[in-house]
Motif scaffolding. Structure first.
Motif, short mmCIF file in Angstrom:
data_model
loop_
_atom_site.label_atom_id
_atom_site.label_comp_id
_atom_site.label_asym_id
_atom_site.label_seq_id
_atom_site.Cartn_x
_atom_site.Cartn_y
_atom_site.Cartn_z
N ASP A 61 6.75 6.31 14.64
CA ASP A 61 5.94 6.19 15.93
C ASP A 61 4.62 6.51 15.83
O ASP A 61 3.73 5.76 16.40
N LEU A 62 4.13 7.41 15.16
CA LEU A 62 2.96 7.75 15.04
C LEU A 62 2.05 6.90 14.06
O LEU A 62 0.97 7.05 14.47
N LEU A 63 2.66 6.03 13.35
CA LEU A 63 2.08 5.15 12.46
C LEU A 63 1.66 3.94 13.14
O LEU A 63 0.89 2.91 12.86
N GLY A 114 6.94 -4.43 7.00
CA GLY A 114 8.03 -3.13 6.89
C GLY A 114 7.02 -1.81 6.58
O GLY A 114 6.08 -1.92 5.93
N VAL A 115 7.89 -0.69 6.87
CA VAL A 115 7.42 0.54 6.54
C VAL A 115 8.42 1.11 5.73
O VAL A 115 9.63 1.45 6.26
N GLY A 120 0.82 -1.16 -0.17
CA GLY A 120 -0.02 0.05 -0.03
C GLY A 120 0.82 1.12 0.07
O GLY A 120 2.06 1.25 0.58
N ASP A 121 0.23 2.37 -0.45
CA ASP A 121 0.96 3.60 -0.70
C ASP A 121 0.33 4.58 0.20
O ASP A 121 -0.64 5.14 -0.03
N ILE A 122 1.52 4.99 1.29
CA ILE A 122 0.91 5.91 2.29
C ILE A 122 1.13 7.37 1.95
O ILE A 122 0.06 8.28 2.16
N ARG A 164 -0.20 8.76 -1.05
CA ARG A 164 -1.41 9.20 -1.48
C ARG A 164 -2.35 9.40 -0.54
O ARG A 164 -3.62 9.79 -1.01
N GLY A 165 -2.31 8.71 0.68
CA GLY A 165 -3.37 8.80 1.66
C GLY A 165 -4.40 7.66 1.67
O GLY A 165 -4.33 7.04 0.70
N GLY A 166 -4.95 7.28 2.73
CA GLY A 166 -5.73 6.32 2.85
C GLY A 166 -5.22 4.89 3.04
O GLY A 166 -5.89 3.80 2.51
N VAL A 167 -4.03 4.74 3.45
CA VAL A 167 -3.17 3.53 3.30
C VAL A 167 -3.90 2.50 3.92
O VAL A 167 -3.89 1.18 3.60
N PHE A 168 -4.52 2.74 5.19
CA PHE A 168 -5.11 1.56 6.03
C PHE A 168 -6.36 1.19 5.26
O PHE A 168 -6.79 -0.06 5.33
N ALA A 169 -7.23 2.10 4.78
CA ALA A 169 -8.34 1.93 4.10
C ALA A 169 -8.06 0.97 2.80
O ALA A 169 -8.85 0.22 2.62
N SER A 170 -7.20 1.54 2.36
CA SER A 170 -6.82 0.89 0.86
C SER A 170 -6.41 -0.68 1.13
O SER A 170 -6.72 -1.71 0.48
#
Length: 496
Positions: free
Chosen positions: A203-205, A222-223, A164-166, A168-174
């Motif tokens: 850490d915020l993620l 991984g991130v 998933g690509d964070i 562009r936003g909405g990575v958890f939803a995608s």
């Protein structure tokens, strides 16, 4: 038996190609015989192998990262869009036919045999296969027709890592949405997910990652941070079309609607004093020192685009003021007097006038020329003063034949005895069929130094060693990804 893992995405341009290349490099450096595989690629950015077969550029990058010579087995199906609903279909490196999307899916059973033959041949020669999917993996309207995502995973019984690509936003939803839309049997194949293109404090993620892991019961592997890399992009989703900023030599590249092989210009983008600007409308060329016209998958339609946008008027104005122009492949055809397509190979239009800056005529042919080739310049042009005995190499991918009809001179004598390219009588215009010509370091530096001298800039004694630079970039990519993924878990997934 080969070990394999498949990288699928929540959508297009999430980083599947680059992460596949990274894992190819990582395992290559560990001593494994690793190869990339993508059953079906849709791209206009293609490459010709040593045996004259056409394949997607992304798998070329992955092969280079794995220390391999690219072969068409790594990408047995290549789709090159010609219209909004149709593509030229390349099977095993050669033109098969032009098909609309609906007709293409009718050939699914045959395409499966092509894919499996290539995959089995590739897997018999390598320890590890890194497999890339295409677009989003949860296209539920296409699952019964799928031969590149979960359909392929089922065909070869491959475990899957979801990307998933964070950025562009909405990575958890995608990631969650992609997972939940899959059939239960497909979900079982997913062994982990990777969050790509992250900027900020990880850490915020972390709380969100833990919640997502609990929801779908698969681990985060991984991130990966956002990376600036000088590695070829796959297709026109590239951010390179936004251009770059800086002082020095200003090069304008015509952004054709059907632009192909824009990777031809990557070596120029890497030069510190070269500023690239992509031209898509009239009035953008005032500061341009050199105009480049790239390859095209539909030369006649792109010629109409140049006329309709008034870009031709700017090209003529710059030419009259002394600006040099170089055209590659379709761009070479565009520079001539006329393009004829009586067989409707690329377009429904039978003929169109070109820019007329070269005294050439192009006739579209039904057979495509695909070959790697070398040669040397036999004539120079204004930008290329020291042309004597200058070797040059590249590859040809074109459906047309271009002939000089008056005054102008051929540019290059090829190793097979044929002539390539045309130089205008005035010496300001050069056209060639050689893709990759700017990867020739001596050629590139020669023309850039002429422009540096003309603009009063500092000369460069030795240009970038492009091949060495790519190797360093592959290592940089592998180092960064290794630092931010759980390689132990990935090796467990691979059963290594």
């Amino acid at each position: 038996m080969e070990k394999k893992v498949m990288f699928l995405g929540t959508g297009s341009s999430v980083g599947k190609s680059i992460l596949t290349a990274a894992l190819c490099r990582i395992f290559y450096r560990k001593g494994y015989k690793v190869a990339p595989f993508k059953s079906q690629n849709m791209a206009l950015n293609s490459f010709v192998t040593k045996d004259g077969k056409e394949m997607g550029r992304a798998q070329v990058v992955q092969a280079e990262a794995a220390g391999l010579e690219p072969t068409v087995e790594m990408n047995p199906i290549l789709l090159k869009p010609t219209t909004d609903i149709g593509s030229q279909v390349i099977l095993n490196g050669k033109v098969y036919k032009n098909l609309k999307a609906a007709d293409y899916y009718l050939e699914k059973d045959y395409l499966k045999t092509v894919i499996m033959k290539s995959y089995n041949n590739l897997s018999s020669k390598h320890d590890v296969i890194m497999i890339e999917g295409a677009g989003g993996c949860a296209e539920i309207n296409l699952r019964d027709k799928d031969i590149v995502n979960m359909g392929l995973a089922e065909m070869i019984d491959a475990p899957v890592i979801l990307i998933g690509d964070i950025d562009r936003g909405g990575v958890f939803a995608s990631i969650y949405g992609s997972f939940m839309l899959l059939e239960p049997e497909d979900r079982k194949r997913i062994k982990g997910f990777i969050i790509n293109k992250f900027r900020g404090d990880v850490d915020l993620l972390t709380p969100g990652i833990k919640m997502l892991e609990e929801m779908i019961d698969i681990p985060c592997l991984g991130v990966i941070p956002h990376m600036e890399l000088n590695i070829d992009d796959e297709d026109s989703v590239t951010h390179r079309f936004e251009g770059n900023k800086g002082s020095g030599i200003n090069i304008g590249i015509i952004k054709l609607p059907h632009i192909s092989n824009f990777s031809d210009f990557t070596p120029l983008e890497l030069e510190k004093d070269v500023n690239i600007k992509y031209i898509s409308s009239k009035g953008q060329m005032d500061d341009i020192d050199l105009i480049l016209i790239p390859g095209s998958k539909n030369t006649i339609d792109d010629m109409r685009f140049i006329f309709d946008r008034g870009i031709d008027q700017d090209i003529y104005r710059k030419y009259k003021s002394g600006t040099n122009i170089i055209g590659i492949c379709g761009g070479y055809q565009i520079l001539g007097r006329e393009i004829i397509d009586d067989n409707n190979v690329e377009s429904s239009i039978n003929r169109i006038n070109g820019l007329g800056l070269l005294n050439t005529k192009t006739i579209m042919a039904k057979e495509k020329s695909t070959t790697q080739i070398s040669g040397e310049f036999i004539n120079g042009f204004e930008l290329l003063k020291d042309f004597e005995d200058m070797p040059v190499s590249g590859y040809e991918i074109h459906m047309g034949e271009t002939e000089i009809i008056a005054n102008d001179v051929p540019a290059i004598r090829l190793e097979n005895g044929k002539l390539d390219g045309t130089i205008s009588k005035c010496g300001k215009i050069f056209g060639t069929y050689l893709h990759g010509i700017f990867e020739n370091d001596k050629f590139r530096n020669n023309i850039l130094n002429y422009m540096r001298e003309k603009k009063g800039l500092e000369m460069v004694a030795e240009s970038i060693d492009y091949k060495s630079l790519k190797e360093r970039e592959y290592d940089k990519l592998a180092d960064t990804v290794s630092e931010h993924i759980d390689l132990t878990k990935i090796m467990e997934i691979l059963e290594l």
